[in-house]
Write a protein that holds these residues in place. Structure first.
Motif, PDB file in Angstrom:
ATOM      1  N   SER A  90      -8.903   1.292  -0.306  1.00 25.27           N
ATOM      2  CA  SER A  90      -8.716   0.175  -1.236  1.00 25.27           C
ATOM      3  C   SER A  90      -7.234  -0.109  -1.432  1.00 25.27           C
ATOM      4  O   SER A  90      -6.389   0.771  -1.252  1.00 25.27           O
ATOM      5  CB  SER A  90      -9.355   0.515  -2.593  1.00 25.27           C
ATOM      6  OG  SER A  90      -9.058  -0.466  -3.569  1.00 25.27           O
ATOM      7  N   SER A  91      -6.952  -1.341  -1.806  1.00 25.73           N
ATOM      8  CA  SER A  91      -5.610  -1.671  -2.285  1.00 25.73           C
ATOM      9  C   SER A  91      -5.492  -1.229  -3.740  1.00 25.73           C
ATOM     10  O   SER A  91      -6.507  -1.037  -4.427  1.00 25.73           O
ATOM     11  CB  SER A  91      -5.370  -3.181  -2.198  1.00 25.73           C
ATOM     12  OG  SER A  91      -6.216  -3.866  -3.111  1.00 25.73           O
ATOM     13  N   LEU A  92      -4.273  -1.095  -4.208  1.00 24.43           N
ATOM     14  CA  LEU A  92      -4.069  -0.770  -5.618  1.00 24.43           C
ATOM     15  C   LEU A  92      -4.563  -1.905  -6.510  1.00 24.43           C
ATOM     16  O   LEU A  92      -5.164  -1.671  -7.561  1.00 24.43           O
ATOM     17  CB  LEU A  92      -2.587  -0.503  -5.886  1.00 24.43           C
ATOM     18  CG  LEU A  92      -2.181  -0.294  -7.350  1.00 24.43           C
ATOM     19  CD1 LEU A  92      -2.878   0.938  -7.938  1.00 24.43           C
ATOM     20  CD2 LEU A  92      -0.670  -0.162  -7.471  1.00 24.43           C
ATOM     21  N   GLN A  93      -4.338  -3.136  -6.057  1.00 19.36           N
ATOM     22  CA  GLN A  93      -4.691  -4.288  -6.867  1.00 19.36           C
ATOM     23  C   GLN A  93      -6.203  -4.356  -7.140  1.00 19.36           C
ATOM     24  O   GLN A  93      -6.623  -4.837  -8.202  1.00 19.36           O
ATOM     25  CB  GLN A  93      -4.240  -5.580  -6.176  1.00 19.36           C
ATOM     26  CG  GLN A  93      -2.720  -5.700  -6.011  1.00 19.36           C
ATOM     27  CD  GLN A  93      -2.206  -5.097  -4.717  1.00 19.36           C
ATOM     28  OE1 GLN A  93      -2.781  -4.150  -4.189  1.00 19.36           O
ATOM     29  NE2 GLN A  93      -1.128  -5.671  -4.204  1.00 19.36           N
ATOM     30  N   ASN A  94      -7.014  -3.886  -6.214  1.00 16.90           N
ATOM     31  CA  ASN A  94      -8.472  -3.965  -6.355  1.00 16.90           C
ATOM     32  C   ASN A  94      -9.111  -2.650  -6.789  1.00 16.90           C
ATOM     33  O   ASN A  94     -10.328  -2.578  -6.945  1.00 16.90           O
ATOM     34  CB  ASN A  94      -9.107  -4.400  -5.023  1.00 16.90           C
ATOM     35  CG  ASN A  94      -8.722  -5.810  -4.646  1.00 16.90           C
ATOM     36  OD1 ASN A  94      -8.547  -6.667  -5.503  1.00 16.90           O
ATOM     37  ND2 ASN A  94      -8.570  -6.056  -3.346  1.00 16.90           N
ATOM     38  N   PHE A  95      -8.307  -1.638  -7.004  1.00  9.78           N
ATOM     39  CA  PHE A  95      -8.840  -0.313  -7.288  1.00  9.78           C
ATOM     40  C   PHE A  95      -9.315  -0.196  -8.729  1.00  9.78           C
ATOM     41  O   PHE A  95      -8.577  -0.490  -9.669  1.00  9.78           O
ATOM     42  CB  PHE A  95      -7.762   0.744  -7.004  1.00  9.78           C
ATOM     43  CG  PHE A  95      -8.195   2.152  -7.284  1.00  9.78           C
ATOM     44  CD1 PHE A  95      -9.281   2.716  -6.632  1.00  9.78           C
ATOM     45  CD2 PHE A  95      -7.493   2.926  -8.207  1.00  9.78           C
ATOM     46  CE1 PHE A  95      -9.675   4.021  -6.896  1.00  9.78           C
ATOM     47  CE2 PHE A  95      -7.874   4.237  -8.469  1.00  9.78           C
ATOM     48  CZ  PHE A  95      -8.974   4.779  -7.806  1.00  9.78           C
ATOM     49  N   ASP A 135       5.077  -6.699   1.168  1.00 14.07           N
ATOM     50  CA  ASP A 135       4.152  -7.831   1.176  1.00 14.07           C
ATOM     51  C   ASP A 135       2.792  -7.449   0.590  1.00 14.07           C
ATOM     52  O   ASP A 135       2.158  -8.226  -0.124  1.00 14.07           O
ATOM     53  CB  ASP A 135       3.954  -8.351   2.606  1.00 14.07           C
ATOM     54  CG  ASP A 135       5.246  -8.868   3.217  1.00 14.07           C
ATOM     55  OD1 ASP A 135       6.273  -8.178   3.083  1.00 14.07           O
ATOM     56  OD2 ASP A 135       5.223  -9.941   3.840  1.00 14.07           O
ATOM     57  N   SER A 136       2.294  -6.256   0.929  1.00 11.47           N
ATOM     58  CA  SER A 136       0.967  -5.844   0.487  1.00 11.47           C
ATOM     59  C   SER A 136       0.990  -5.174  -0.881  1.00 11.47           C
ATOM     60  O   SER A 136      -0.051  -5.061  -1.532  1.00 11.47           O
ATOM     61  CB  SER A 136       0.339  -4.885   1.511  1.00 11.47           C
ATOM     62  OG  SER A 136       1.146  -3.734   1.670  1.00 11.47           O
ATOM     63  N   LEU A 137       2.143  -4.713  -1.314  1.00 14.32           N
ATOM     64  CA  LEU A 137       2.279  -4.092  -2.633  1.00 14.32           C
ATOM     65  C   LEU A 137       3.714  -4.278  -3.112  1.00 14.32           C
ATOM     66  O   LEU A 137       4.612  -3.523  -2.721  1.00 14.32           O
ATOM     67  CB  LEU A 137       1.925  -2.596  -2.582  1.00 14.32           C
ATOM     68  CG  LEU A 137       2.062  -1.842  -3.910  1.00 14.32           C
ATOM     69  CD1 LEU A 137       1.080  -2.411  -4.951  1.00 14.32           C
ATOM     70  CD2 LEU A 137       1.817  -0.348  -3.715  1.00 14.32           C
ATOM     71  N   GLU A 141       3.854  -5.369  -8.697  1.00  9.62           N
ATOM     72  CA  GLU A 141       2.448  -4.957  -8.733  1.00  9.62           C
ATOM     73  C   GLU A 141       2.312  -3.459  -8.916  1.00  9.62           C
ATOM     74  O   GLU A 141       1.422  -2.986  -9.634  1.00  9.62           O
ATOM     75  CB  GLU A 141       1.748  -5.404  -7.449  1.00  9.62           C
ATOM     76  CG  GLU A 141       1.559  -6.904  -7.348  1.00  9.62           C
ATOM     77  CD  GLU A 141       1.072  -7.334  -5.982  1.00  9.62           C
ATOM     78  OE1 GLU A 141       0.205  -8.215  -5.914  1.00  9.62           O
ATOM     79  OE2 GLU A 141       1.578  -6.789  -4.965  1.00  9.62           O
ATOM     80  N   LEU A 142       3.177  -2.695  -8.273  1.00  6.87           N
ATOM     81  CA  LEU A 142       3.130  -1.243  -8.411  1.00  6.87           C
ATOM     82  C   LEU A 142       3.323  -0.836  -9.868  1.00  6.87           C
ATOM     83  O   LEU A 142       2.556  -0.022 -10.401  1.00  6.87           O
ATOM     84  CB  LEU A 142       4.217  -0.598  -7.539  1.00  6.87           C
ATOM     85  CG  LEU A 142       4.433   0.907  -7.742  1.00  6.87           C
ATOM     86  CD1 LEU A 142       3.173   1.689  -7.409  1.00  6.87           C
ATOM     87  CD2 LEU A 142       5.614   1.391  -6.910  1.00  6.87           C
TER      88      LEU A 142
END
Length: 236
Positions: A90-95, A135-137, A141-142
């Motif tokens: 999973s990505s962090l954003q969707n976790f 780009d992905s994190l 967002e972190l």
């Protein structure tokens, strides 16, 4: 390739980002707790180090890349810590972690060796781009999602290039996270600062501990600080 540490073994046949000094430094330095999250676990190195250091901890590890996820999953299964580590693709954003008590936060400690290149030339290998670029994190967002997932008085520990330190400090301040500790790291005494270990806290703190450390002396041997920090992991 593969790497054997004192209490576990790492294979990194599929992941784009291999075992490196940054991960070892963070895994040996970061604050722990009873419930720990490793963001972007890669090979699973940091999660395994945290499991070794904190025998009572339960650890969740998330990884967005499927090949890296598979490397980490096998490394966990082949370790003596497999019953205490859960991995999620999973990505962090969707976790969304399991939270049986429905607490506001879930984790006592979060660790992350995050993507760090910002607006730089992209590697044609998409896996490596995902692992190394923001780009992905993004840093924003972190910090935002770490605050969402941390318990009160929980901590976020990261390692980043020194040039990115001001960005993380600004994001932490904006999100009302305190900056508890900073370790500025040089590879040698004569070199400029290259890396920065940082600990952020959800609770308030009145002061930030700042220190400077060096990894290798003039004879290319580990300094006393580096040796003491990693002696429970490196075989030699």
């Amino acid at each position: 390739m593969s790497f054997t540490f004192k209490q576990f073994h790492i294979s990194d046949n599929h992941t784009a980002m291999k075992v490196g000094t940054d991960g070892v430094l963070l895994g040996a330095w970061a604050r722990g707790g009873l419930r720990i999250l490793d963001i972007g676990t890669g090979t699973g190195l940091i999660a395994l180090m945290m499991a070794q250091r904190f025998p009572s901890a339960v650890i969740d590890a998330i990884e967005i890349d499927k090949d890296a996820f598979e490397d980490a999953r096998l490394n966990f299964l082949n370790s003596t810590f497999k019953d205490r580590i859960t991995i999620v693709n999973s990505s962090l954003q969707n976790f969304q972690p399991y939270n049986p008590d429905r607490e506001k936060g879930v984790y006592d400690a979060i660790v992350c060796n995050p993507p760090y290149f910002i607006n730089s030339f992209k590697n044609p290998l998409q896996q490596r781009t995902t692992a190394r670029h923001t780009d992905s994190l993004s840093h924003q967002e972190l910090i935002f999602h770490s605050k969402r997932l941390l318990k009160e008085n929980g901590t976020l520990s990261i390692i980043i290039p020194y040039d990115n330190k001001n960005i993380l400090e600004a994001e932490a301040t904006f999100n009302n996270l305190s900056i508890n500790k900073i370790v500025n790291i040089k590879t040698k005494y004569s070199k400029p600062i290259k890396r920065c270990l940082m600990e952020f806290g959800k609770g308030n703190t009145t002061r930030c501990e700042i220190e400077e450390q060096v990894l290798n002396d003039a004879e290319e041997k580990r300094t006393a600080w580096y040796h003491h920090l990693t002696q429970d992991f490196y075989i030699k």
